[in-house]
Design a protein around this motif. Structure first.
Motif, PDB file in Angstrom:
ATOM      1  N   PHE A  63       0.863  -1.185   0.000  1.00 27.45           N
ATOM      2  CA  PHE A  63       0.000   0.000   0.000  1.00 27.45           C
ATOM      3  C   PHE A  63       0.899   1.235   0.000  1.00 27.45           C
ATOM      4  O   PHE A  63       1.877   1.284   0.754  1.00 27.45           O
ATOM      5  CB  PHE A  63      -0.888   0.026   1.251  1.00 27.45           C
ATOM      6  CG  PHE A  63      -1.841  -1.139   1.314  1.00 27.45           C
ATOM      7  CD1 PHE A  63      -3.147  -1.009   0.873  1.00 27.45           C
ATOM      8  CD2 PHE A  63      -1.418  -2.369   1.800  1.00 27.45           C
ATOM      9  CE1 PHE A  63      -4.029  -2.080   0.935  1.00 27.45           C
ATOM     10  CE2 PHE A  63      -2.288  -3.444   1.860  1.00 27.45           C
ATOM     11  CZ  PHE A  63      -3.600  -3.304   1.422  1.00 27.45           C
ATOM     12  N   VAL A  65       1.704   5.214   0.643  1.00 25.19           N
ATOM     13  CA  VAL A  65       1.305   6.295   1.551  1.00 25.19           C
ATOM     14  C   VAL A  65       2.195   7.512   1.297  1.00 25.19           C
ATOM     15  O   VAL A  65       3.124   7.440   0.490  1.00 25.19           O
ATOM     16  CB  VAL A  65       1.395   5.847   3.034  1.00 25.19           C
ATOM     17  CG1 VAL A  65       0.423   4.714   3.329  1.00 25.19           C
ATOM     18  CG2 VAL A  65       2.811   5.433   3.415  1.00 25.19           C
ATOM     19  N   ALA A  71       3.416   5.583   7.339  1.00 26.29           N
ATOM     20  CA  ALA A  71       3.643   4.147   7.105  1.00 26.29           C
ATOM     21  C   ALA A  71       3.782   3.414   8.432  1.00 26.29           C
ATOM     22  O   ALA A  71       3.150   2.372   8.664  1.00 26.29           O
ATOM     23  CB  ALA A  71       4.906   3.957   6.260  1.00 26.29           C
ATOM     24  N   LEU A  74       0.380   3.499  10.547  1.00 31.00           N
ATOM     25  CA  LEU A  74      -0.672   2.642   9.988  1.00 31.00           C
ATOM     26  C   LEU A  74      -0.311   1.165  10.112  1.00 31.00           C
ATOM     27  O   LEU A  74      -1.187   0.325  10.333  1.00 31.00           O
ATOM     28  CB  LEU A  74      -0.929   3.000   8.530  1.00 31.00           C
ATOM     29  CG  LEU A  74      -1.602   4.361   8.308  1.00 31.00           C
ATOM     30  CD1 LEU A  74      -1.792   4.625   6.823  1.00 31.00           C
ATOM     31  CD2 LEU A  74      -2.945   4.437   9.023  1.00 31.00           C
ATOM     32  N   GLN A  78      -2.694  -1.305  12.126  1.00 27.87           N
ATOM     33  CA  GLN A  78      -3.276  -2.480  11.476  1.00 27.87           C
ATOM     34  C   GLN A  78      -3.110  -3.737  12.339  1.00 27.87           C
ATOM     35  O   GLN A  78      -3.958  -4.606  12.351  1.00 27.87           O
ATOM     36  CB  GLN A  78      -2.574  -2.676  10.121  1.00 27.87           C
ATOM     37  CG  GLN A  78      -2.958  -3.911   9.362  1.00 27.87           C
ATOM     38  CD  GLN A  78      -4.369  -3.816   8.779  1.00 27.87           C
ATOM     39  OE1 GLN A  78      -4.999  -2.758   8.812  1.00 27.87           O
ATOM     40  NE2 GLN A  78      -4.882  -4.934   8.278  1.00 27.87           N
ATOM     41  N   GLU A 231      -6.870  -0.861   3.584  1.00 29.65           N
ATOM     42  CA  GLU A 231      -7.236   0.303   2.762  1.00 29.65           C
ATOM     43  C   GLU A 231      -8.140   1.273   3.537  1.00 29.65           C
ATOM     44  O   GLU A 231      -8.070   2.484   3.356  1.00 29.65           O
ATOM     45  CB  GLU A 231      -7.880  -0.114   1.423  1.00 29.65           C
ATOM     46  CG  GLU A 231      -9.161  -0.918   1.525  1.00 29.65           C
ATOM     47  CD  GLU A 231      -8.897  -2.425   1.610  1.00 29.65           C
ATOM     48  OE1 GLU A 231      -7.930  -2.830   2.274  1.00 29.65           O
ATOM     49  OE2 GLU A 231      -9.691  -3.193   1.029  1.00 29.65           O
ATOM     50  N   ARG A 234      -5.916   3.121   6.019  1.00 32.76           N
ATOM     51  CA  ARG A 234      -5.135   4.165   5.347  1.00 32.76           C
ATOM     52  C   ARG A 234      -6.009   5.390   5.082  1.00 32.76           C
ATOM     53  O   ARG A 234      -5.573   6.523   5.265  1.00 32.76           O
ATOM     54  CB  ARG A 234      -4.562   3.621   4.037  1.00 32.76           C
ATOM     55  CG  ARG A 234      -3.814   4.675   3.240  1.00 32.76           C
ATOM     56  CD  ARG A 234      -3.227   4.119   1.969  1.00 32.76           C
ATOM     57  NE  ARG A 234      -4.232   3.513   1.108  1.00 32.76           N
ATOM     58  CZ  ARG A 234      -3.977   2.955  -0.068  1.00 32.76           C
ATOM     59  NH1 ARG A 234      -2.732   2.913  -0.509  1.00 32.76           N
ATOM     60  NH2 ARG A 234      -4.948   2.419  -0.795  1.00 32.76           N
ATOM     61  N   GLN A 239      -3.861   8.968   4.747  1.00 32.96           N
ATOM     62  CA  GLN A 239      -2.640   8.707   3.974  1.00 32.96           C
ATOM     63  C   GLN A 239      -2.952   8.188   2.571  1.00 32.96           C
ATOM     64  O   GLN A 239      -2.069   7.692   1.882  1.00 32.96           O
ATOM     65  CB  GLN A 239      -1.768   7.689   4.717  1.00 32.96           C
ATOM     66  CG  GLN A 239      -1.047   8.265   5.920  1.00 32.96           C
ATOM     67  CD  GLN A 239       0.209   9.033   5.545  1.00 32.96           C
ATOM     68  OE1 GLN A 239       0.925   8.673   4.634  1.00 32.96           O
ATOM     69  NE2 GLN A 239       0.494  10.112   6.264  1.00 32.96           N
ATOM     70  N   LEU A 240      -4.229   8.284   2.167  1.00 31.36           N
ATOM     71  CA  LEU A 240      -4.560   7.864   0.803  1.00 31.36           C
ATOM     72  C   LEU A 240      -4.405   9.063  -0.130  1.00 31.36           C
ATOM     73  O   LEU A 240      -5.122  10.054  -0.005  1.00 31.36           O
ATOM     74  CB  LEU A 240      -6.003   7.328   0.737  1.00 31.36           C
ATOM     75  CG  LEU A 240      -6.492   6.977  -0.681  1.00 31.36           C
ATOM     76  CD1 LEU A 240      -5.650   5.867  -1.317  1.00 31.36           C
ATOM     77  CD2 LEU A 240      -7.962   6.580  -0.658  1.00 31.36           C
TER      78      LEU A 240
END
Ligand SMILES: Cc1ncc(COP(=O)(O)O)c(C=O)c1O
Length: 351
Positions: A63, A65, A71, A74, A78, A231, A234, A239-240
């Motif tokens: 993913f 970011v 990073a 997240l 997670q 997702e 994020r 951070q998307l």
């Protein structure tokens, strides 16, 4: 427009440098027309995903970011519930330099251990395991290491494997902060997978900004089962990137023709040279071995401020007059020689 570029090249940090010409070219190339936002239905995203799978294995999932703090935070978020904890060396960026973002966004506690060289060992983590099953204590669930560390040191392959094995034997996971993983890979002469997935690292913050990207980092789960729902995390974590194409092309360019390797090789070589030069100056002493692209040295206090006027750098530990000098992909031999010459010429005057 008049941009003031008054800062001379120095050794402040590897993110004081600019953008690799190859990356800038990629950014310019993609800067035309319209393009799908957020990486959705985007062939560039497919290319980037495939490229990361080639690098980290087909089981991995990546993913993208904006930055390294994002990073790290997240990745932790997670993998942890709020009553779980991440064990980190005290000096970890996650602990010291992320402004409490990990605590704010994850709700989880960081359990720190002291470490002179920035590395953490299984025996330092073992005491925390006494908390397992005790409802009054947070439950250790994740270990985080930085490769290279904030002290410029490197974990060996055996050390990483030992930590991963220790984590898994105790129902924990291993995160690697790879803001400088390229410097580590080059120094150890191994590829990214051999330093992560093959050793049991579960999730990696894969850095780019410190080695020639304008911005952009990646969170790589070595086993996509750990990435379920990331997702959403994020997006909630802001951070998307909507103009995702500009991150994707940077990474595609970075991983093409070994750009990452050439950049990190230069930074590491310049750090070696700088270390050698400083070692020959009476009154200056290296305080740590030069293992990646950072040089740590003890410099007389009066000299520090004078030197900073010519080449800016940060004081690392004021009580010891220890400074940190970081080399970048664009550090040139002339910068190193120039710095050493100024240091040599000034040292006689202040001693
Ligand atoms: C070890 C380490 N991790 C992560 C980061 C990421 O930081 P940023 O959020 O500034 O991209 C840095 C930057 O200084 C770092 O040194």
């Amino acid at each position: 427009m008049n941009f003031d570029a008054s800062f001379k090249k120095g050794f402040a940090s590897d993110n004081w440098s600019g953008v690799s010409p190859e990356v800038m070219q990629a950014l310019q190339q993609i800067n035309h027309g319209h393009h799908p936002a957020y990486g959705e239905n985007d062939s560039l995203m497919e290319q980037a995903q495939n490229r990361f799978k080639e690098v980290f294995g087909q089981q991995s999932q990546t993913f993208f970011v904006y930055n390294g703090t994002g990073a790290n935070v997240l990745a932790v978020q997670q993998l942890l519930r709020s009553w779980e904890a991440v064990v980190a060396p005290h000096s970890a960026h996650l602990n010291e330099d992320e402004g409490g973002a990990p605590e704010k966004f994850t709700g989880a506690k960081i359990l720190t251990v002291e470490s002179e060289d920035g590395k953490i060992r299984p025996e330092q983590i073992r005491p925390f395991l006494n908390s397992f099953g005790f409802q009054h204590h947070v439950q250790p669930r994740l270990i985080t290491i930085s490769q290279a560390t904030e002290m410029g040191t490197l974990y060996t392959v055996e050390e990483i494997k030992a930590l991963a094995d220790f984590a898994h034997a105790n129902n924990m996971l291993l995160h690697m902060d790879g803001a400088r993983i390229a410097n580590a890979a080059v120094a150890m002469k191994i590829d990214f997978k051999a330093m992560t997935a093959d050793l049991g690292v579960d999730v990696l913050s894969f850095g780019g900004t410190k080695n020639g990207l304008m911005f952009g980092e990646a969170v790589v789960f070595m086993n996509k089962d750990l990435a379920t729902g990331f997702e959403y995390n994020r997006k909630q974590g802001m951070q998307l990137a909507s103009k995702m194409r500009f991150i994707l092309v940077q990474f595609l360019s970075y991983l093409e023709n070994d750009l990452w390797k050439r950049n990190a090789q230069n930074a590491n070589q310049m750090a070696q040279l700088l270390g050698q030069k400083l070692n020959t100056i009476e009154g200056i002493r290296l305080s740590r071995a030069v293992e990646a692209n950072g040089v740590f040295a003890i410099i007389p206090k009066q000299l520090i401020a004078e030197l900073q006027k010519s080449y800016f750098f940060h004081v690392w530990n004021e009580s010891k007059n220890e400074v940190r000098l970081m080399c970048s992909f664009d550090t040139h031999e002339d910068d190193v020689n120039g710095f050493a010459e100024v240091a040599k010429s000034l040292i006689g005057k202040v001693q």
